[in-house]
Design an enzyme around this catalytic site. Structure first.
Site, PDB file in Angstrom:
ATOM      1  N   ARG A 171       0.854  -1.201  -0.052  1.00 14.23           N
ATOM      2  CA  ARG A 171       0.098  -0.054   0.016  1.00 14.23           C
ATOM      3  C   ARG A 171       1.006   1.299   0.008  1.00 14.23           C
ATOM      4  NH1 ARG A 171      -5.454  -1.183   3.650  1.00 14.23           N
ATOM      5  NH2 ARG A 171      -5.846  -2.833   2.486  1.00 14.23           N
ATOM      6  N   ASP A 204     -15.527  10.304   8.624  1.00 11.33           N
ATOM      7  CA  ASP A 204     -14.440   9.060   8.215  1.00 11.33           C
ATOM      8  C   ASP A 204     -13.199   9.744   8.441  1.00 11.33           C
ATOM      9  OD1 ASP A 204     -14.869   6.007   6.943  1.00 11.33           O
ATOM     10  OD2 ASP A 204     -12.713   6.934   6.488  1.00 11.33           O
TER      11      ASP A 204
END
Length: 285
Positions: free
Chosen positions: A52, A154
């Site tokens: 990632r 979020d």
């Protein structure tokens, strides 16, 4: 006599990584993401972290993980921290995930009809499927007779932008209950679907880090959804978050958590009401 086939020489495949990634560098990343987002990365996640973050290293034209970590901790790297967190957060979601929760929500909201504005907080909104599912469930339960406001927050800013637009592929919208796609979404020329304005206007998307010392949230909520996010937190962080949820939930309110989350250790604050649904502990309600 048969002729022997000449030996086949296979091309050598180089499985070496583009950058070295030492255990010490992985540990530094584990500490950074825990401090910033409360995420307790399992030691087995080293390969995932490499996959990632290597894209960020390439994009920034850095020479490896050590340089990337140093950049994150520099004054110039403050903006990169947002990309760092976005890369390491997981955003698995779909419409009406854990469907029983929406049935419980609908029954709960019907008890509040005609009693003023209804406020719901979706505290791990991801790409928006969850808050839109909440909005649909609320409209199905109450029709247009009640004012419903949904706060969708979020940590990951990139997924919040998806939620604001409310545009989803046909395969994602296909997960909706029968008839809901036509009722609540408009089909776009490219084959995607966009949530109708009525839904989008019910929801406010904004960034919020659950492990921040204080939150911008000030109002109380009739329901809070915080599902499948605290599984990434250790027990102390979970309890700290639950303590902050407590004063934000109305006396009759419900807290919805993920199917694998159990907060028995927070019994002073919340009591299990049903399948992964909590209410305020009576002593503190």
């Amino acid at each position: 006599m048969q002729n022997k086939m000449p030996p086949v020489t296979l091309p050598r495949i180089d499985f070496t990584r583009e950058f070295t990634f030492s255990d010490q560098e992985f540990e530094r990343i584990r500490q950074l993401i825990y401090k910033e987002a409360g995420i307790a990365l399992n030691p087995t996640k080293k390969d995932m972290v490499y996959g990632r973050l290597v894209r960020r290293i390439r994009e920034l034209k850095l020479n490896g993980f050590a340089a990337y970590i140093d950049f994150l901790q520099s004054v110039a790297g403050k903006r990169e921290f947002e990309q760092f967190v976005n890369a390491l957060t997981t955003n698995l979601t779909f419409f009406f995930r854990e469907e029983h929760h929406f049935q419980i929500l609908a029954a709960h909201l019907k008890t509040l009809a005609g009693k003023g504005e209804i406020n719901i907080w979706c505290a791990a909104a991801s790409t928006g499927e969850e808050p839109y599912s909440i909005a649909i469930a609320a409209l199905e339960a109450l029709g247009g007779g009640s004012r419903i406001q949904i706060q969708a927050t979020d940590l990951d800013t990139s997924v919040l932008e998806v939620g604001r637009k409310g545009i989803y592929s046909a395969d994602k919208v296909a997960r909706l209950p029968a008839g809901h796609a036509a009722r609540y979404f408009d089909k776009l020329p490219d084959g995607n679907y966009q949530a109708k304005a009525q839904l989008r206007e019910m929801i406010t998307f904004s960034r919020l880090n659950l492990v921040d010392a204080s939150w911008a949230q000030r109002k109380q909520f009739d329901a809070i959804f915080c599902r499948n996010v605290m599984i990434y937190f250790d027990r102390d962080t979970q309890l700290a978050v639950l303590k902050k949820f407590h004063p934000l939930l109305k006396a009759h309110g419900l807290l919805f958590v993920g199917h694998s989350e159990n907060f028995y250790f927070a019994a002073d604050y919340f009591t299990l009401r049903g399948k992964t649904v909590y209410e305020l502990a009576r002593a503190r309600a």
